[in-house]
Design an enzyme around this catalytic site. Sequence first.
Site, PDB file in Angstrom:
ATOM      1  N   LYS A  34     -10.592 -20.641  48.089  1.00 61.81           N
ATOM      2  CA  LYS A  34     -11.654 -20.257  48.956  1.00 61.81           C
ATOM      3  C   LYS A  34     -12.352 -18.875  49.728  1.00 61.81           C
ATOM      4  CE  LYS A  34     -13.215 -22.246  53.264  1.00 61.81           C
ATOM      5  NZ  LYS A  34     -13.250 -20.356  54.157  1.00 61.81           N
ATOM      6  N   ASP A  61     -17.402 -19.384  49.906  1.00 65.84           N
ATOM      7  CA  ASP A  61     -18.361 -19.757  51.104  1.00 65.84           C
ATOM      8  C   ASP A  61     -19.098 -19.195  52.163  1.00 65.84           C
ATOM      9  OD1 ASP A  61     -17.781 -21.228  53.240  1.00 65.84           O
ATOM     10  OD2 ASP A  61     -16.346 -20.939  53.918  1.00 65.84           O
ATOM     11  N   LYS A  63     -22.099 -19.590  52.500  1.00 69.74           N
ATOM     12  CA  LYS A  63     -23.244 -20.382  53.913  1.00 69.74           C
ATOM     13  C   LYS A  63     -24.340 -19.435  54.089  1.00 69.74           C
ATOM     14  CE  LYS A  63     -19.048 -21.649  57.110  1.00 69.74           C
ATOM     15  NZ  LYS A  63     -18.410 -20.956  56.414  1.00 69.74           N
ATOM     16  N   ASP A  66     -31.360 -18.609  55.137  1.00 72.91           N
ATOM     17  CA  ASP A  66     -32.665 -17.696  54.764  1.00 72.91           C
ATOM     18  C   ASP A  66     -33.850 -18.198  54.159  1.00 72.91           C
ATOM     19  OD1 ASP A  66     -34.719 -15.472  54.587  1.00 72.91           O
ATOM     20  OD2 ASP A  66     -32.224 -13.808  54.187  1.00 72.91           O
ATOM     21  N   THR A 123     -18.242 -26.633  63.372  1.00 75.31           N
ATOM     22  CA  THR A 123     -17.605 -26.963  64.067  1.00 75.31           C
ATOM     23  C   THR A 123     -17.376 -26.431  65.598  1.00 75.31           C
ATOM     24  OG1 THR A 123     -15.496 -26.313  63.006  1.00 75.31           O
ATOM     25  CG2 THR A 123     -15.842 -28.978  62.647  1.00 75.31           C
ATOM     26  N   ARG A 215      -4.204 -20.965  56.711  1.00 73.50           N
ATOM     27  CA  ARG A 215      -2.781 -20.447  56.786  1.00 73.50           C
ATOM     28  C   ARG A 215      -1.666 -21.472  56.951  1.00 73.50           C
ATOM     29  NH1 ARG A 215      -5.152 -20.689  62.700  1.00 73.50           N
ATOM     30  NH2 ARG A 215      -6.716 -21.836  61.536  1.00 73.50           N
TER      31      ARG A 215
HETATM   32  O1  C5P Z   1      -6.245 -21.523  57.794  1.00 74.41           O
HETATM   33  P1  C5P Z   1      -6.950 -22.960  57.728  1.00 74.41           P
HETATM   34  O2  C5P Z   1      -6.042 -24.303  56.620  1.00 74.41           O
HETATM   35  O3  C5P Z   1      -7.160 -23.503  59.009  1.00 74.41           O
HETATM   36  O4  C5P Z   1      -8.060 -22.644  57.081  1.00 74.41           O
HETATM   37  C1  C5P Z   1      -9.482 -22.898  56.924  1.00 74.41           C
HETATM   38  C2  C5P Z   1     -10.580 -22.528  56.578  1.00 74.41           C
HETATM   39  O5  C5P Z   1     -11.745 -23.542  56.622  1.00 74.41           O
HETATM   40  C3  C5P Z   1     -10.547 -21.381  57.179  1.00 74.41           C
HETATM   41  O6  C5P Z   1     -11.120 -20.336  55.897  1.00 74.41           O
HETATM   42  C4  C5P Z   1     -11.743 -21.445  57.495  1.00 74.41           C
HETATM   43  O7  C5P Z   1     -12.643 -20.512  58.492  1.00 74.41           O
HETATM   44  C5  C5P Z   1     -12.593 -22.704  57.202  1.00 74.41           C
HETATM   45  N1  C5P Z   1     -13.908 -23.984  58.227  1.00 74.41           N
HETATM   46  C6  C5P Z   1     -13.235 -24.410  58.696  1.00 74.41           C
HETATM   47  N2  C5P Z   1     -13.643 -24.672  59.564  1.00 74.41           N
HETATM   48  C7  C5P Z   1     -14.560 -24.972  60.042  1.00 74.41           C
HETATM   49  C8  C5P Z   1     -15.467 -24.293  57.990  1.00 74.41           C
HETATM   50  C9  C5P Z   1     -14.802 -23.831  58.170  1.00 74.41           C
HETATM   51  O8  C5P Z   1     -11.565 -24.006  59.082  1.00 74.41           O
HETATM   52  N3  C5P Z   1     -15.790 -26.661  59.775  1.00 74.41           N
END
Ligand code: C5P
Length: 239
Positions: A34, A61, A63, A66, A123, A215
């Site tokens: 992603k 990603d 998003k 427009d 979220t 992460r």
């Molecule tokens: O590090 P982690 O597993 O939390 O990463 C989750 C990824 O998904 C990040 O790129 C974050 O920006 C994205 N994301 C999220 N929650 C959302 C939408 C996108 O964690 N509601």
Amino acid sequence: MQAKDRLIVALDVPERERALELVALLHDCCGMFKIGLEPFCNFGPSFVEEIQQRGGRVFLDLKFHDIPRTVAQAGRAAARLGVEMFNVHAAGGREMMKAVVEAVREESAGKNHPKILAVTVLTSLGAEELHRDLGINRSPLEQVIFWAKEAEECGLAGVVASPEEITAVRQHCGGNFLIVTPGIRPAGAGAGDQKRISTPADAVKDGVDYIVVGRPIVQAPDPRQAALEIVQEMEEALK
Ligand code: C5P
């Protein structure tokens, strides 16, 4: 679809070289990478091509949100880049969603075209913010379901949804409508700043199609081992 194809690794690392190292290390044990706004703005579209050259498939990603023509043209560019999936905000409205679906089909002319996902309620927005900042009186979950159904009717392939929303979207949308879920933490991993979390096994049991993990993989001492363990957890849950 094999369990490994369901894993999308969020390449949220600040250095281009490290990101490309991770692609080389992980491309055969996950389905996609992603690329979000930060790496895309830092490194540009050529970064997507470099990932593809190393055998990685890309979920872009960005998003998009427009007017219909602008999003349609951005969708064409994403299709030309050869990404597997990209997303747009359902809040852009039905005409916007229909325009981008149509443009991407036309641009890809019979060839495999990228799947377009809808982003519904971010979220970071709870019931209070939804009402106070956006003037929306539905609960976040009701609004997610509303926008997921709109997206499905407009021909989008699926939605990005939090772990708490998987079951409801599955109930209200068709079996082929894709659900892509971030906020996934393998048992024992730290939550970080994620509040609504689920394990890979539970997400799969709830009916998710793809999980997005950042992460817990990219910051692990052994990212490949971390990814393989997540895939194995999904495999067992799918049995
Ligand atoms: O590090 P982690 O597993 O939390 O990463 C989750 C990824 O998904 C990040 O790129 C974050 O920006 C994205 N994301 C999220 N929650 C959302 C939408 C996108 O964690 N509601």
